[in-house]
Write an enzyme that holds these catalytic residues in place. Structure first.
Site, PDB file in Angstrom:
ATOM      1  N   GLY A 158       0.813  -1.215   0.000  1.00  0.00           N
ATOM      2  CA  GLY A 158       0.000   0.000   0.000  1.00  0.00           C
ATOM      3  C   GLY A 158       0.841   1.258   0.000  1.00  0.00           C
ATOM      4  CG  ASN A 160      -0.988   3.678  -4.089  1.00  0.00           C
ATOM      5  OD1 ASN A 160      -1.134   2.544  -3.630  1.00  0.00           O
ATOM      6  ND2 ASN A 160      -1.979   4.555  -4.133  1.00  0.00           N
ATOM      7  CB  SER A 161      -1.654   7.240  -1.305  1.00  0.00           C
ATOM      8  OG  SER A 161      -2.443   6.175  -0.781  1.00  0.00           O
ATOM      9  CE1 TYR A 220      -8.499  -0.209  10.091  1.00  0.00           C
ATOM     10  CE2 TYR A 220      -8.729   0.719  12.299  1.00  0.00           C
ATOM     11  CZ  TYR A 220      -7.996   0.562  11.131  1.00  0.00           C
ATOM     12  OH  TYR A 220      -6.755   1.165  11.018  1.00  0.00           O
TER      13      TYR A 220
END
Length: 345
Positions: free
Chosen positions: A58, A60-61, A226
Site C-alpha cells: 500500500g 502509493n499514498s 476494523y
C-alpha cells in the site's frame, strides 16, 4: 445583542486560528532540540539501509508513500507493492523526480550502488491468488529481502467480501498480510538480520477475536470489524516473534496515531461539516510523514536491532492491553489463519 454575538464569534475564530497555528508550528519549534542526536541517528540509519531491499504494501499514498520516500533517501531499494498499478506508477514517477532517480533505476535484485532504487509490483491483498503471484515473482527476481512493511489496510468499509469470500477488513488487513509474510519468510531468513514491520492501530483496544464468526456473517459492525483486524495484526506479530526466535528475523508492530490519509474514504462526512473537519484534521492530525516515522524507525534504526515482538508508538515501545497479550488466542488465530489462506489443508 447581535453585535455581541458577532464579537464572540470573531474572537473565537481568531483565538482558534492562533491555537491551530501554534499546534502546527510547535513540532517545528521542538525539532531543533536534540538535533545533533537526531542527525547522528539519521546517519546511522542511512548507513544501515544502503543497498537493503524493502517491500512496502500500500505504498502509493499516505503512510506507505511517506515511508518509501524516507527509505529511498536512506539509499534503500524499495518495492512498492500496490493494488492499483496506475496510481503506483504515478507515485513512483513523483518519488523518482523528488529523489533525482532515473526512470531506469528500477530493476534487478542487486544492491543500489549507493543510491536508492524504486520498483513497482502489483499486489492485491484482497486476493490470495494475487498474493501468491506477487511472492512468486519476488522469490524469482530478488536475491534478498531485508525489510517487509505490512502497511496496507482498509478502514471501516461497508460489508463486502474479498475474492476468496472473507470479510474485507479481516481479509485484507490480516489474512492477506498473514499469507504474504509466511510466503516470504524463507527469503527473510536467508537475508538475516532482517525485519518485519506491521502497522496496526490504537483502535485494537475495541477489538475481540470471535472465532465463531471471524467472517462477520452473523453480525457486522464496520468499526468493530476494523478493530478486530488491527487486534489480529498484534496477535499475529506476537506469535510470529515467538516462532522466529534465534532466526535473525525480527517482527514488531506499531500504531501511527491519527493521520490525514485517504484511509477514511468510507467515512461519510456531511458536506456542511467538511470545512470544519478539514480544519481540525489540519490542526490535530499527523501528516503522512509524521505518521510514518515509527514505521521508518522500526525498518531502519540500529536502536531496535534484535528487538522483536514489541508494540511501538511515536518511536517508543508502549504497553499493550490484555486483549492483545493472550498467547493462547494468538496461537489459535494463527492455526485458523493457516487453514483459511490454504497454508494447511
Amino acid at each position: 445583542m447581535a453585535a455581541t454575538a458577532a464579537a464572540v464569534v470573531v474572537a473565537a475564530a481568531v483565538g482558534g486560528g492562533l491555537l491551530l497555528l501554534a499546534r502546527r508550528l510547535w513540532p517545528a519549534a521542538a525539532a531543533g532540540k536534540g538535533s545533533a542526536t537526531a542527525a547522528a541517528a539519521a546517519a546511522a540509519a542511512l548507513c544501515w539501509m544502503e543497498g537493503k531491499t524493502v517491500i512496502i504494501t500500500g505504498a502509493n499514498s499516505g503512510l506507505g508513500r511517506a515511508a518509501a520516500a524516507e527509505l529511498l533517501r536512506r539509499r534503500a531499494r524499495v518495492i512498492l507493492a500496490c493494488r492499483d498499478l496506475a496510481r503506483a506508477e504515478e507515485a513512483a514517477r513523483e518519488l523518482r523526480a523528488e529523489m533525482g532517480l532515473s526512470s531506469r533505476e528500477r530493476g534487478g535484485g542487486g544492491g543500489s550502488g549507493g543510491r536508492g532504487e524504486l520498483v513497482v509490483r502489483h499486489l492485491d491483498l484482497a486476493s490470495l491468488g494475487s498474493v501468491r503471484r506477487f511472492c512468486q515473482q519476488v522469490l524469482q527476481e530478488e536475491s534478498r529481502l531485508d525489510v517487509l512493511i505490512n502497511n496496507a489496510g482498509i478502514f471501516q468499509c461497508p460489508y463486502m467480501k474479498t475474492e476468496d469470500g472473507f470479510e474485507m477488513q479481516f481479509g485484507v488487513n490480516h489474512l492477506g498480510h498473514f499469507l504474504l509474510t509466511n510466503l516470504l519468510l524463507g527469503l527473510l531468513k536467508s537475508s538475516a538480520p532482517s525485519r518485519i514491520v506491521v502497522v496496526s492501530s490504537k483502535l485494537y483496544k475495541y477489538g475481540e477475536i470471535n472465532f465463531d464468526d471471524l467472517n462477520s456473517e452473523l453480525n457486522y459492525n464496520k468499526s468493530f470489524a476494523y478493530s478486530r483486524s488491527k487486534l489480529a495484526n498484534i496477535l499475529f506479530t506476537r506469535e510470529l516473534a515467538r516462532r522466529l526466535e534465534n532466526t535473525g528475523v525480527t517482527v514488531n508492530v506499531l500504531h501511527p496515531g491519527i493521520v490525514r490519509t485517504n484511509l477514511g474514504r468510507h467515512i461519510h462526512i456531511p458536506l456542511l461539516a467538511k470545512p470544519l473537519f478539514n480544519l481540525v484534521s489540519w490542526a490535530f492530525f499527523k501528516t503522512p510523514l509524521e505518521g510514518a516515522q515509527t514505521s521508518i524507525y522500526l525498518a531502519s534504526s540500529p536502536e531496535v536491532e534484535g528487538v522483536s515482538g514489541k508494540y511501538f508508538g511515536n518511536c517508543k515501545e508502549e504497553q499493550l492491553l490484555p486483549n492483545a497479550m493472550d498467547d493462547l488466542v494468538a496461537r489459535k488465530l494463527w492455526d485458523i489463519s493457516e487453514v483459511m489462506v490454504g497454508l494447511l489443508k
